[in-house]
Design an enzyme around this catalytic site. Structure first.
Site, PDB file in Angstrom:
ATOM      1  N   GLY B 124      33.444  68.177  71.541  1.00  0.00           N
ATOM      2  CA  GLY B 124      33.058  69.294  70.821  1.00  0.00           C
ATOM      3  C   GLY B 124      33.932  70.435  71.115  1.00  0.00           C
ATOM      4  N   ILE B 148      33.712  66.771  65.393  1.00  0.00           N
ATOM      5  CA  ILE B 148      33.351  66.236  64.132  1.00  0.00           C
ATOM      6  C   ILE B 148      33.353  66.869  63.014  1.00  0.00           C
ATOM      7  CG2 ILE B 148      30.696  67.002  64.367  1.00  0.00           C
ATOM      8  CD1 ILE B 148      29.929  63.928  64.280  1.00  0.00           C
ATOM      9  N   ASN B 182      33.507  61.144  66.205  1.00  0.00           N
ATOM     10  CA  ASN B 182      32.031  60.875  66.722  1.00  0.00           C
ATOM     11  C   ASN B 182      32.116  60.649  67.994  1.00  0.00           C
ATOM     12  OD1 ASN B 182      29.275  60.474  67.360  1.00  0.00           O
ATOM     13  ND2 ASN B 182      28.859  60.147  65.281  1.00  0.00           N
ATOM     14  N   ALA B 183      32.094  61.533  69.048  1.00  0.00           N
ATOM     15  CA  ALA B 183      32.007  60.970  70.488  1.00  0.00           C
ATOM     16  C   ALA B 183      30.732  60.504  71.148  1.00  0.00           C
ATOM     17  CB  ALA B 183      32.543  62.251  71.513  1.00  0.00           C
ATOM     18  N   ASP B 205      25.686  72.120  71.151  1.00  0.00           N
ATOM     19  CA  ASP B 205      24.433  72.581  69.966  1.00  0.00           C
ATOM     20  C   ASP B 205      23.035  72.208  71.026  1.00  0.00           C
ATOM     21  OD1 ASP B 205      22.622  72.521  68.175  1.00  0.00           O
ATOM     22  OD2 ASP B 205      23.835  71.698  66.807  1.00  0.00           O
ATOM     23  N   THR B 280      37.136  79.869  75.100  1.00  0.00           N
ATOM     24  CA  THR B 280      36.387  79.290  73.870  1.00  0.00           C
ATOM     25  C   THR B 280      35.947  80.267  72.964  1.00  0.00           C
ATOM     26  OG1 THR B 280      34.094  78.978  74.474  1.00  0.00           O
ATOM     27  CG2 THR B 280      35.671  77.214  74.980  1.00  0.00           C
ATOM     28  N   GLU B 281      35.676  80.255  71.660  1.00  0.00           N
ATOM     29  CA  GLU B 281      35.371  81.034  70.755  1.00  0.00           C
ATOM     30  C   GLU B 281      33.783  81.591  71.102  1.00  0.00           C
ATOM     31  OE1 GLU B 281      35.568  81.571  66.585  1.00  0.00           O
ATOM     32  OE2 GLU B 281      33.720  80.743  66.118  1.00  0.00           O
ATOM     33  N   GLU B 282      32.987  80.476  71.472  1.00  0.00           N
ATOM     34  CA  GLU B 282      31.706  80.810  71.916  1.00  0.00           C
ATOM     35  C   GLU B 282      31.646  81.731  73.121  1.00  0.00           C
ATOM     36  OE1 GLU B 282      32.861  78.023  71.202  1.00  0.00           O
ATOM     37  OE2 GLU B 282      31.541  77.028  69.615  1.00  0.00           O
TER      38      GLU B 282
END
Lengths: 408, 304
Positions: B124, B148, B182-183, B205, B280-282
């Site tokens: 992800g 994904i 799709n891990a 998520d 990371t962006e988050e």
């Protein structure tokens, strides 16, 4: 009209035939074809809807003072898909004292005690235990010593259930915690010495330790389509046979991960294809002649491999003396499509898609000729499950719907 | 935003002249053109050595510029249970990893050396910030992001191409790449048993609705798959700004027999923890909003 047998199972010595027909399990004697026991799933068609209503009432009561108006059970309107309360999966315990089945009606595993000598017909099959699961059970496997049962569901989870007599008599909820899981729908689960082997819709075959199911030992990669059949070889339990949406069968040493043989079925299947194997319109090619076939059952018996290709009027039989090569021995041809097969001793039992008197046949597994024709006819004529209109008939073929269609 | 989406849908139903459709907003037209140009460059450049002389004319200003994130936006969620038209190998040995790490191809054999396998995975990976920051810290290690969402994957691919082009001749950023995959379903199709040294789960998520907890990236059963692909001693790194998810991940990792928590000191001294906290962006967004970041790292221990 007679409803075809959807699933059949012979006991070890072949004296009994168990048949799942709509929501009924019937037991026939193969000596004379008599119906000697019957179990009708008592859960009604609207069980799921009633359960939802009850949950709705409960939720309303929790947040409303005073009496609550009872929500209506939604009555399926015209054109709603019919509800089929299948009895899927039938397994006998090793001592053959119990038959274990799964039901679509309430997504349960039902353990039936067999008392076939009882003089009272109604008491020959008794429900010992009924455990409803959150998701529909797709496959079950009984441990060799009859102590445990594993249940694989459509959500990808596997649950471990005790079969201890004392445990069964208690009112038990289904286990909440899974012992292992895939992310896609499970199609099969089998106990193999100190391991569990599982297969799913995403072409995986996984070998996991048991009871330390948190340890994945290996994957058996090689299928390109869903795996629907897993069978251990009875004379060498290191050997696993797998098949499904591919036009081949793989034979493995599951303890090492080696692929021992790749049995290409293409040339054997080609002559068996009919219009019923055409791919759905939306997924057709330009010529409109794309066909899809699926292995729906594998039986390994007496150094032979019996292969059922879904909705064909044939059973393919391969010589399984060694894993170096499996030459075709014979093709049994039938008058109508084969729905399911089972084997005991030297008899192959065949359930056919027939609505009159020829819905069941018995073949000798050495000569491949039909035998005991009067018994076969008696068994089918003694079946009590009939239907009058096509809307009452249960669909007979389920393996094809496991095929994935790309979404986006 | 929703009107943009509507216009975008409308344009898809139009003929090839859709880019001239008067109902498309200027921003939408710009985005579609940008995406089209990027896709064409991506096809040429994403599986080759940037240094190749034959590609010189392909390396224009548009390639060396970092991609513009606003042109790659899409809805945040993607359902891991659906049957996406995602490609995945039949087994790890069916993967041609040389296409992802062409600078590591051995001149003798023309393939990757047998000891050059992906060893770090960012599950992800989002917009690829962690990949970019890990790359110079582990220049000889192959690192893979798995994402994904199609537009986000495209963005990361374009970013890696741009970075490789900016550093042409140095080999920098040759050790990172991204796969749309799709891990949850197919991790064992990509990696052999015990292949990975590190796995990152950055700001996954939270799937707040109870009935979606099966969709969370850390569950008992998925942890068994992570233990399968991780070598003994390998580390799972988790970070979240959602306390409930953090506690969920900790409790599941704590109760899994094949994982043990790193000590506070080990976590503090691990440079990967520092990197993942800020790259990371988050992570940056949480920082800007002065939110909390919760970290937990676990080591894969031998089979009991």
């Amino acid at each position: 009209m007679k409803h075809p047998f959807q699933l059949i199972l012979a006991n070890r010595e072949g004296s009994l035939l168990f048949a799942s027909t709509k929501n009924v399990v019937q037991v026939f004697s193969t000596e004379n074809g008599q119906l000697i026991a019957k179990w009708i799933d008592p859960i009604d068609t609207f069980h799921t809807l009633k359960k939802q209503q009850k949950e709705k009432i409960q939720a309303l009561k929790e947040k409303t003072e005073g009496p609550v108006k009872i929500p209506k059970i939604p009555v399926p309107g015209k054109g709603a898909p019919p509800i089929f309360n299948y009895i899927r999966n039938m397994h006998l315990t090793g001592d053959e004292s119990k038959l274990i089945v799964t039901t679509d009606s309430d997504k349960a595993v039902v353990i039936l005690e067999l008392n076939l000598d009882n003089s009272d017909f109604e008491s020959r099959i008794v429900v010992l235990s009924r455990q409803a699961f959150a998701k529909r059970p797709c496959a079950i496997s009984i441990k060799e010593d009859d102590s445990r049962l594993v249940v694989a569901d459509k959500f990808g989870d596997v649950y471990d259930v005790s079969l201890d007599k004392n445990f069964l008599t208690l009112e038990q909820q289904a286990p909440k915690k899974s012992i292992l899981g895939h992310v896609s729908m499970l199609t099969n689960v089998i106990f193999a010495k100190n391991h569990i082997i599982t297969s799913d819709r995403d072409e995986h075959i996984r070998v996991t330790q048991y009871p330390k199911t948190y340890i994945i030992e290996r994957y058996l990669f090689g299928h390109s389509q869903f795996v629907s059949c897993l069978k251990l070889c009875p004379w060498n339990e290191d050997i696993l046979i797998s098949g499904g949406g591919d036009d081949f069968i793989n034979i493995w040493n599951w303890t090492t991960g080696d692929l021992l043989f790749h049995l290409d079925l293409t040339s054997y299947v080609q002559p068996l294809i009919t219009d019923r194997h055409l791919a759905p319109m939306r997924f057709q090619n330009k010529e409109g002649n794309l066909t899809e076939t699926n292995v729906s059952e594998l039986l390994v018996h007496d150094h032979k491999l019996f292969v059922l290709i879904e909705c064909t009027s044939a059973v393919l039989i391969f010589d399984f003396q060694s894993t170096d090569n499996l030459p075709l021995l014979h093709v049994i041809k039938t008058q109508s499509p084969v729905v399911h097969i089972s084997i005991a001793l030297s008899k192959l039992y065949v359930a056919l898609e027939d609505y009159t008197i020829d819905g069941f046949e018995i073949f000798d597994t050495n000569t491949f000729q039909p035998v005991l024709e009067d018994v076969s006819k008696n068994i089918y004529s003694n079946s009590t499950v009939e239907f009058e209109s096509t809307t009452e008939q249960y669909p007979l073929y389920h393996v094809a719907q496991l095929r994935k269609r790309g979404e986006h | 935003m929703s009107s943009d989406i509507q216009e975008s849908k409308k344009s898809k139903r139009s003929n090839t002249a859709s880019l001239d459709d008067i109902y498309i907003s200027e921003e939408t037209r710009k985005r579609l053109l940008y995406r089209k140009e990027k896709e064409q460059k991506r096809k040429v450049l994403k599986h080759v050595r940037i240094d190749d002389k034959e590609l010189e004319k392909e390396i224009d200003k548009g390639v060396t510029e970092l991609p513009k994130k606003r042109f790659y936006r899409q809805r945040a969620h993607s359902n891991p249970f659906s049957d996406h038209q995602l490609e995945y190998p039949k087994s790890p040995r069916h993967m041609d990893w040389a296409r992802f790490y062409p600078d590591f191809i051995s001149k003798d054999s023309g393939t990757l050396p047998t000891d050059k396998r992906v060893e770090i995975a960012d599950i992800g990976c989002g917009f690829g910030g962690l990949l970019v920051d890990l790359s110079p810290e582990f220049p000889e290690t192959l690192i893979l992001g798995m994402e994904i969402r199609v537009q986000v994957t495209n963005y990361v691919e374009d970013k890696i191409i741009a970075l490789r082009a900016q550093h042409k001749g140095t080999g920098k950023y040759s050790n990172i790449n991204v796969i749309r995959g799709n891990a949850m379903k197919f991790l064992p199709n990509f990696f052999e048993k015990s292949q990975l040294k590190k796995m990152f789960f950055c700001f996954p998520d939270p799937h707040f609705k109870q009935r979606k907890h099966k969709a969370r990236i850390i569950t008992n059963t998925l942890l068994s798959e992570y233990a399968y692909v991780l070598r003994v001693g390998g580390i799972i790194y988790t970070i979240s700004d959602v306390l409930d998810l953090h506690e969920w991940m900790k409790s599941h990792l704590n109760e899994h027999p094949l994982f043990e928590r790193l000590t506070e000191l080990e976590e503090k001294e691990d440079k990967c923890v520092q990197i993942m906290t800020h790259s990371t962006e988050e992570g940056k967004k949480v920082e800007r909003n002065k939110g909390s970041k919760f970290i937990a790292c676990y080591r894969r221990i031998p089979d009991l």
